[in-house]
Scaffold this active site. Structure first.
Site, PDB file in Angstrom:
ATOM      1  N   HIS B 278       0.842  -1.207   0.000  1.00  0.00           N
ATOM      2  CA  HIS B 278       0.000   0.000   0.000  1.00  0.00           C
ATOM      3  C   HIS B 278       0.871   1.249   0.000  1.00  0.00           C
ATOM      4  O   HIS B 278       1.798   1.382   0.792  1.00  0.00           O
ATOM      5  CB  HIS B 278      -1.010   0.005   1.140  1.00  0.00           C
ATOM      6  CG  HIS B 278      -0.450   0.044   2.517  1.00  0.00           C
ATOM      7  ND1 HIS B 278      -0.079   1.229   3.126  1.00  0.00           N
ATOM      8  CD2 HIS B 278      -0.216  -0.935   3.417  1.00  0.00           C
ATOM      9  CE1 HIS B 278       0.354   0.956   4.348  1.00  0.00           C
ATOM     10  NE2 HIS B 278       0.294  -0.337   4.552  1.00  0.00           N
ATOM     11  N   ASP B 290       6.222   0.599   6.639  1.00  0.00           N
ATOM     12  CA  ASP B 290       4.761   0.526   6.507  1.00  0.00           C
ATOM     13  C   ASP B 290       4.283   1.667   5.620  1.00  0.00           C
ATOM     14  O   ASP B 290       3.913   2.710   6.111  1.00  0.00           O
ATOM     15  CB  ASP B 290       4.121   0.594   7.898  1.00  0.00           C
ATOM     16  CG  ASP B 290       2.633   0.361   7.864  1.00  0.00           C
ATOM     17  OD1 ASP B 290       2.128  -0.115   6.848  1.00  0.00           O
ATOM     18  OD2 ASP B 290       1.972   0.681   8.867  1.00  0.00           O
ATOM     19  N   GLU B 324      -4.790   2.125   2.530  1.00  0.00           N
ATOM     20  CA  GLU B 324      -4.907   0.942   3.387  1.00  0.00           C
ATOM     21  C   GLU B 324      -5.114   1.362   4.830  1.00  0.00           C
ATOM     22  O   GLU B 324      -5.873   0.758   5.565  1.00  0.00           O
ATOM     23  CB  GLU B 324      -3.634   0.081   3.271  1.00  0.00           C
ATOM     24  CG  GLU B 324      -3.726  -1.264   4.014  1.00  0.00           C
ATOM     25  CD  GLU B 324      -3.279  -1.226   5.469  1.00  0.00           C
ATOM     26  OE1 GLU B 324      -3.539  -2.198   6.193  1.00  0.00           O
ATOM     27  OE2 GLU B 324      -2.687  -0.223   5.893  1.00  0.00           O
ATOM     28  N   GLU B 325      -4.399   2.419   5.239  1.00  0.00           N
ATOM     29  CA  GLU B 325      -4.299   2.733   6.667  1.00  0.00           C
ATOM     30  C   GLU B 325      -5.627   3.128   7.309  1.00  0.00           C
ATOM     31  O   GLU B 325      -5.927   2.718   8.417  1.00  0.00           O
ATOM     32  CB  GLU B 325      -3.273   3.856   6.892  1.00  0.00           C
ATOM     33  CG  GLU B 325      -1.839   3.453   6.576  1.00  0.00           C
ATOM     34  CD  GLU B 325      -1.274   2.401   7.527  1.00  0.00           C
ATOM     35  OE1 GLU B 325      -1.999   1.957   8.432  1.00  0.00           O
ATOM     36  OE2 GLU B 325      -0.105   2.023   7.358  1.00  0.00           O
ATOM     37  N   ASP B 353       3.454  -6.232   3.340  1.00  0.00           N
ATOM     38  CA  ASP B 353       3.029  -5.180   4.268  1.00  0.00           C
ATOM     39  C   ASP B 353       3.363  -5.552   5.708  1.00  0.00           C
ATOM     40  O   ASP B 353       2.564  -5.360   6.612  1.00  0.00           O
ATOM     41  CB  ASP B 353       1.528  -4.896   4.114  1.00  0.00           C
ATOM     42  CG  ASP B 353       1.087  -3.721   4.978  1.00  0.00           C
ATOM     43  OD1 ASP B 353       1.954  -2.897   5.354  1.00  0.00           O
ATOM     44  OD2 ASP B 353      -0.114  -3.616   5.289  1.00  0.00           O
ATOM     45  N   HIS B 429       3.825   3.328  12.477  1.00  0.00           N
ATOM     46  CA  HIS B 429       2.961   4.509  12.665  1.00  0.00           C
ATOM     47  C   HIS B 429       3.622   5.585  13.521  1.00  0.00           C
ATOM     48  O   HIS B 429       2.936   6.294  14.257  1.00  0.00           O
ATOM     49  CB  HIS B 429       1.613   4.103  13.291  1.00  0.00           C
ATOM     50  CG  HIS B 429       0.799   3.175  12.454  1.00  0.00           C
ATOM     51  ND1 HIS B 429      -0.484   2.801  12.807  1.00  0.00           N
ATOM     52  CD2 HIS B 429       1.054   2.558  11.273  1.00  0.00           C
ATOM     53  CE1 HIS B 429      -0.968   1.961  11.895  1.00  0.00           C
ATOM     54  NE2 HIS B 429      -0.050   1.815  10.952  1.00  0.00           N
TER      55      HIS B 429
END
Lengths: 468, 468
Positions: B278, B290, B324-325, B353, B429
């Protein structure tokens, strides 16, 4: 007193005292007489989490304890009150004038090739900038040698030292000396990659130096991440630009205090075992491994001996030095206050300033025979030391601390408290040096180890020899 | 089309295709015919650092790639241009409407028992506060059960979930569901201890949910350090208070794109091996593990096959899903666009991922026989996989990815790319998910592994069976 003469005098008195004790300097201590006391100390230290609780309360209640700050003085007031309530003797604050560097608002903004604020911390002692900041293209270098080789490119630039962490001693030179070297080649500011082996976008602060006759330029730490990015951008020829804005100022010196408390010796109270850490920290986080935890461990070790009624032959004096981080004023004030005779009367100086992780022992520096004499004490420590560690477990040769340095340079045997501190520089001088990084069980075991060493050194019949 | 019928149809067509291929589903693939291609792929992938360089350029040039941001669209434009320059076929941006949550200015200030700003990140989708913020005493809980038990204390408070990281799946529930549970018991805001196993004062953002009929309260992440401190303060009865101020807003949906490029199959172009990651990230750091790194690895795998002139039987399609997130809109749009027939024609869907650390293999989910068929490919991968790892090395049973989920639910066999990702949730994140966390050698080896798997799946004579 000229330093050389002083050292000679101290050496001579140390030798005389060593001879007077009747014990050969090389004789390992017979630790059997101390086994019962050591067992009682360990039992008491492990019975509760008193030391951890005090460290946590101090960290949470006062926050950082930076020289010149009210939070440092509030923490000192609290400790003095608590020490008196503990029943320690001769509890006092020893006045020390300390520097007052004030960080102010600060930022580093990347303005080219894209706009992004970069995490940073100004370095203690740095000058500030105007409110508009200093904006310039960066020159990224990987060493002082590279800066020298590229000196002609530095004029008007912001030098970024992108130096990977190897050892603290080697890497920290760019933090302490970076502004001088950058200013000498005409840079308008300098930034150092934070001195730490692991980063989660983590700036590390610390002290820095200027040199007379060299322009004083702003100097700050950026993260490993940002330094690496600027390096890549420079390598791609993208000519990154930064704006450094720092509100840093240096106010007149302010009054702080060394914290001192004692168990007065029952036979030779003028002879002293000094045990302590530094009560000041940097102005971020809670300064727990550096060095609130070390202070509390030393303090609690003495409190525990007091509670157990273990009043040794010599005085045990806990000293929590102020201003280790950016001046060492507490250490020099203390050493000056006891003078050469006080140093000569100092049996042993023990410092904890390398973190309070799982205890692995102590490191001894002193004249021939000191290490051999103290080495057998590790048998008493064994129940609280780590079973496995990446560093040697027990009492090893070599060690000390910045705050006991002025005593050691006068011939006093010095001991550094050792713990399994592989992560020490992860947290060092950052917002992450906080209570959660302490393990309550480790803290209590360190209290036991410190108490045993201090007690035995204060109780043993012989004086430890002084001199180098 | 009703889902059940659709799945049945897909299952049936999958079985038919499997039978039509003439190979039993349980027959392990003979990989000898692919050894030479695999060697060429590995040699080419390890010959330079092209993939790492692209990932680094993307991270440095565009920064984060959050849904709704210009930086995401700029990155997508760049990738589309590069893919065309690479010579990939059918390069296109597939329009996707994505949420646009905007963080705004935000802070958490402890106002009692002392004043200190706490590091924080608002959670994606949270409502904001007024400019004055929400100030209240905190209620610290260690679980939803504790919140339920103490529901009567929650009214008007800020709930702090101080839940230590165990597994992501277990701990993340407090981030996704925490605001709902707190609002149900009358809290005015909620804060979650950041979801990660190691913290250097590191807030982790991520998505969160509201529930219809339950008040929408502000929800943010604080650091492990701050959550632990609030816990200690609460345990000591100090009644800490916080002021939460968040400028978060949700704008109307904005246009983004899935990035698609292909090597068209030479025999059965309508049959497709999908490979991707993603392209969106959170709005901090550079989203490298990520999932920028995963995207580049998938893209470079296909570019490498193209450069080597390896045009397989079936089409290989790289898809870099958007959003995606915080929405999965890219994944659903892609699956909708290909429909049931496209899913039925999808030989295999491969997603990266889980970070781009040292490669350790792939994880396969599919109907009986898929895993057994693909398992022998690990012999081709061996030269680029880790020699040692804490997880099994090779092709294992079980795996997939969020973006290929909609295809997998239609019966498409799914593969998750596996790397030695013990540190994945250190960076996940956060501002620290940056280029420096990638190792160039690892990136290149991952390209080789992905290229080999995609090539063999696209070249093998038999269709892989579909269905669960």
């Amino acid at each position: 007193m000229p330093r050389l003469f002083c050292v000679a005098l101290v050496l001579a008195s140390g030798l005389l005292l060593g001879l007077a004790s009747g014990a050969s300097a090389q004789t390992p201590l017979d630790v059997d007489p101390y086994r019962e006391a050591a067992s009682r100390i360990i039992e008491a230290a492990l019975a509760d989490s008193a030391a951890y609780d005090r460290a946590a309360y101090m960290g949470d209640t006062f926050g950082h304890r930076f020289s010149g700050s009210q939070s440092l003085e509030d923490a000192i007031d609290w400790i003095l009150d608590e020490m008196r309530a503990d029943g320690l003797e001769s509890v006092r604050g020893q006045p020390v004038m300390v520097p007052a560097w004030i960080r102010g608002q600060e930022s580093v903004l990347m303005t080219h090739p894209r706009v992004e604020p970069l995490a940073m911390l100004g370095l203690g002692g740095s000058v500030g900038t105007t409110a508009a900041g200093v904006e310039a293209e960066v020159l990224v270098v990987g060493s002082f040698d590279e800066l020298t080789a590229r000196a002609s490119e530095a004029e008007g630039k912001i030098v970024v030292y992108n130096v990977p962490f190897t050892s603290y001693g080697r890497t920290v030179a760019y933090r302490t000396q970076g502004a001088i070297a950058a200013a000498k080649v005409g840079a308008v500011a300098s930034l150092v990659r934070s001195v730490g082996p692991v980063s989660l976008s983590t700036p590390h602060t610390g002290t820095m130096s200027y040199e007379d006759g060299v322009p004083r330029i702003p100097h700050a730490a950026i993260t490993v991440e940002a330094a690496a990015m600027l390096q890549r951008m420079a390598d791609r020829g993208e000519a990154p630009r930064l704006r450094v804005t720092m509100g840093a100022t240096t106010a007149p010196d302010r009054l702080s205090r060394n914290v001192i408390g004692e168990i007065r010796g029952r036979e030779s109270p003028q002879e002293v075992v000094v045990i302590g850490g530094h009560i000041d920290s940097w102005d971020v986080g809670q300064g727990m491994h550096d060095d609130g935890g070390g202070c509390v461990v030393a303090w609690e070790a003495v409190r525990l001996l007091h509670d157990l009624g273990l009043r040794p032959r010599r005085t045990i004096r806990v000293v929590l030095w102020t201003n280790e981080e950016n001046g060492l004023r507490g250490a020099t004030t203390y050493a000056d206050s006891v003078g050469a005779s006080g140093a000569a009367n100092t049996q042993l100086a023990i410092e904890s300033d390398g973190g309070v992780f799982e205890p692995i022992g102590f490191g001894v520096t002193g004249s021939s025979g000191v290490f051999e004499t103290l080495k057998p004490i590790e048998a008493l420590l064994a129940p609280v030391l780590a079973q496995e560690a990446s560093q040697p477990i027990g009492i090893v040769s070599g060690g000390g601390g910045a705050d006991i340095g002025p005593l050691m340079r006068q011939g006093v045997p010095g001991v550094g408290h050792r713990t399994a501190n592989e992560r020490y520089f992860w947290y060092h001088h950052t917002a992450a040096d906080t209570v959660d990084k302490l393990d309550a069980g480790h803290v209590q075991r360190n209290v036991a180890a410190m108490a045993i060493l201090a007690y035995v050194a204060a109780e043993m019949p012989q004086r430890l020899p002084q001199g180098e």
